[in-house]
Enzyme design. Sequence first.
Site, PDB file in Angstrom:
ATOM      1  N   GLU A  15      -8.216  -8.105   7.808  1.00  0.00           N
ATOM      2  CA  GLU A  15      -8.603  -8.667   9.109  1.00  0.00           C
ATOM      3  C   GLU A  15     -10.116  -8.570   9.286  1.00  0.00           C
ATOM      4  OE1 GLU A  15      -6.362 -10.141  10.706  1.00  0.00           O
ATOM      5  OE2 GLU A  15      -4.631  -9.304   9.648  1.00  0.00           O
ATOM      6  N   HIS A  30       0.824  -1.206   0.000  1.00  0.00           N
ATOM      7  CA  HIS A  30       0.000   0.000   0.000  1.00  0.00           C
ATOM      8  C   HIS A  30       0.858   1.257   0.000  1.00  0.00           C
ATOM      9  CE1 HIS A  30       0.509  -1.394   4.180  1.00  0.00           C
ATOM     10  NE2 HIS A  30       0.624  -0.111   4.474  1.00  0.00           N
ATOM     11  N   HIS A  82       2.154   4.177  19.158  1.00  0.00           N
ATOM     12  CA  HIS A  82       3.283   4.443  18.253  1.00  0.00           C
ATOM     13  C   HIS A  82       3.166   5.844  17.659  1.00  0.00           C
ATOM     14  CE1 HIS A  82       4.627   0.380  18.562  1.00  0.00           C
ATOM     15  NE2 HIS A  82       3.640  -0.158  17.857  1.00  0.00           N
ATOM     16  N   MET A  88       1.300  -1.620  24.952  1.00  0.00           N
ATOM     17  CA  MET A  88       2.325  -1.577  23.917  1.00  0.00           C
ATOM     18  C   MET A  88       3.078  -2.909  23.764  1.00  0.00           C
ATOM     19  SD  MET A  88       1.566   1.188  22.637  1.00  0.00           S
ATOM     20  CE  MET A  88       2.749   1.137  21.293  1.00  0.00           C
ATOM     21  N   ASP A 143       0.876   8.573  11.314  1.00  0.00           N
ATOM     22  CA  ASP A 143      -0.200   7.861  10.614  1.00  0.00           C
ATOM     23  C   ASP A 143      -0.308   6.408  11.092  1.00  0.00           C
ATOM     24  OD1 ASP A 143      -0.352  10.206   9.319  1.00  0.00           O
ATOM     25  OD2 ASP A 143       0.117   9.442   7.317  1.00  0.00           O
ATOM     26  N   HIS A 148       7.498  -0.703  21.356  1.00  0.00           N
ATOM     27  CA  HIS A 148       6.924  -1.856  22.036  1.00  0.00           C
ATOM     28  C   HIS A 148       7.480  -2.041  23.439  1.00  0.00           C
ATOM     29  CE1 HIS A 148       5.587  -3.672  17.989  1.00  0.00           C
ATOM     30  NE2 HIS A 148       4.634  -2.965  18.558  1.00  0.00           N
ATOM     31  N   HIS A 184      -3.278   0.545  20.609  1.00  0.00           N
ATOM     32  CA  HIS A 184      -1.863   0.182  20.541  1.00  0.00           C
ATOM     33  C   HIS A 184      -1.145   1.008  19.466  1.00  0.00           C
ATOM     34  CE1 HIS A 184       1.637  -2.660  20.400  1.00  0.00           C
ATOM     35  NE2 HIS A 184       1.665  -2.227  19.142  1.00  0.00           N
ATOM     36  N   GLU A 185      -1.721   1.043  18.263  1.00  0.00           N
ATOM     37  CA  GLU A 185      -1.058   1.755  17.160  1.00  0.00           C
ATOM     38  C   GLU A 185      -0.913   3.244  17.467  1.00  0.00           C
ATOM     39  OE1 GLU A 185       0.469   0.186  14.899  1.00  0.00           O
ATOM     40  OE2 GLU A 185      -0.382  -1.751  15.485  1.00  0.00           O
ATOM     41  N   ASP A 224       3.988   2.026   1.273  1.00  0.00           N
ATOM     42  CA  ASP A 224       4.930   2.510   2.278  1.00  0.00           C
ATOM     43  C   ASP A 224       6.062   1.522   2.560  1.00  0.00           C
ATOM     44  OD1 ASP A 224       3.672   0.552   3.738  1.00  0.00           O
ATOM     45  OD2 ASP A 224       2.777   1.909   5.200  1.00  0.00           O
ATOM     46  N   ILE A 245     -34.052  32.125  15.320  1.00  0.00           N
ATOM     47  CA  ILE A 245     -33.582  33.149  14.383  1.00  0.00           C
ATOM     48  C   ILE A 245     -32.559  32.487  13.468  1.00  0.00           C
ATOM     49  CG2 ILE A 245     -32.479  35.408  14.120  1.00  0.00           C
ATOM     50  CD1 ILE A 245     -33.296  36.093  16.964  1.00  0.00           C
ATOM     51  N   GLY A 272      -2.420 -10.235   4.427  1.00  0.00           N
ATOM     52  CA  GLY A 272      -3.685 -10.960   4.432  1.00  0.00           C
ATOM     53  C   GLY A 272      -4.140 -11.193   5.864  1.00  0.00           C
TER      54      GLY A 272
HETATM   55 ZN   LIG Z   1       1.404   0.953   5.901  1.00  0.00          ZN
HETATM   56 ZN   LIG Z   2       3.094  -2.010  17.739  1.00  0.00          ZN
END
Ligand SMILES: [Zn+2]
Ligand SMILES: [Zn+2]
Length: 566
Positions: free
Chosen positions: A205, A172, A230, A244, A198, A236, A226-227, A174, A335, A180
Amino acid sequence: MIFKVLIIGLISLANAANIRPSIYADEKVQNYLTSFGYLPESDKEIANLRTDQQLREAIRDLQSFAGLPTTGEIDQATSKLMNSRRCGLPDKSDSQHHHSRHKRFAIHGSPWRHRNLTWSLRTERPGGLNTHEVRRELGSALNLWARNSKLTFREINSDRADILIYFQRHYHGDGYPFDGRGQILAHAFFPGPDRGGDAHFDEDEIWLLNNESTEDGTSLLAVAAHEFGHSLGLTHSSVRGALMYPYYQGISQNYELPDDDRNGIQQMYGAPEDKLWANIPKSHSTQPPRAMPTTTIPTPRRTHYPSTRWGHPKTSRPLPADDIPDKCDTSYDAITIIRREVYVFKGSYLWRKGDKGIYHGYPTKITGVFKFPHDIDHVDAVYQTVDERKIVFFIGKKYYVFNAGNLESGYPKPLKTLGLPETLEKIDGAFVWGYNNRTYFFSGTMYWRFDESSHEVEWDYPRDISMFKGVSYNIDTVFQWKNGKTYFFKGKGYWEFDDLRMRVAHKTPKLSAPFWMDCPSPGIETNDIDYSPRKAKITLNSSSQNSMKFSIIIISFLITIFIKKT
Ligand SMILES: [Zn+2]
Ligand SMILES: [Zn+2]
């Protein structure tokens, strides 16, 4: 072929070093160890040169971080761990390879320089889910961090937000493709410009909302929380149970941030005391779940007006004189500005006001201008939509959408279809705020922000009207005038609101009639009406205080006599 070369390479190395055979660390295992930071990325191209000792060390590190026995072998527990769902980010960065192995949170790079962060979901109907519910879930996840730090998060509809959220599959763009269903669930970028902050979620999922739980399903709230850790700068943690921790754990109902994560976020952004928005009552959390949106008002910007002609007052018809309100001696129900003219509603009548004052022939019956399907005796609130295409009326528990003077088909509808609580009896005021061009609804002590695209109120509302400092509860109406400023009305008075300072421009409301209804001013001295906002002051003047003291003495005296007699 590569695989064979790899095995042969490893065997020959093992033989050369005269230690135990090492074919347990196949390519998949090595890729795993490399992906999550246990083997240096730079060795990937020369994997067959890795020594057995290096691999064992990496496996021990992996086991240690996850809290497993450090056997240095791919035993059953380790194999299971490597097949379980987890975050896509590495547990260790290159620089961490030779650092201490304290079991606790870790911080990556520098935190955000500002604490009022913005976020935006950029994928429509992610994973086929209801966008509104996904946004609510993401908002809840951010709220976990906001409640435990000085950070605030504001949702905006823009790709310039600090935290952009995407649901994507496989490659995607990056360099960190998803895989999957299963294993890698999501990843996020540490604070910084561009992609910094981001969060990307694997759209393959089975994402679950509302803390549901199934064997294959993954809680979006748990993974998002969790994300976002970051996104805020945390890496982590090796503490099992910490948010985390890299492996998916799910989270319980009414989850609160574990100590390890709270320590981490507070080290970066400070503890939450004296936070500006901390005192907002969380009344929305006790409300029933919101209805799905049933309609969408399209909101493309238009610079021209719809061609439909407006209804005009039927001045030929005689008006019943008894219920006509006195425009100079009354409060006003609603009004609004409609096509740059001010419309003032009271009872079943309305006035229309242009640049030169109130038009002749007014007041007139509301139903003579707006074709309501039945007779009405009042409106609670009215506003013109941001795109200036529709007029929305609120009466009791229903709302009506008009295109010019004509009711759109399918209306009226219940307020609850806007995501408002079913128990809400009425809307006091509705307007588009000039400060941000967003639509707001007011009722009683609360206000909501309305999302014109999802056609529902936003998830983190209502909020207390005290956010609009100096404005009373239970307003009669509010509107944005042609000067872009906001005016709140209550009783016979009004406040001008200072949008930048978020407070009323004058603490004492001014009389509405002279300014808004072309009525004679009662004089400069009395133009300000005494109308203390919010708190009714109960003060007794000295003479009444004295007479009260006197009464108390007499009552005490009488009671004394009464007690003596019995
Ligand atoms: Zn990505
Ligand atoms: Zn993580």
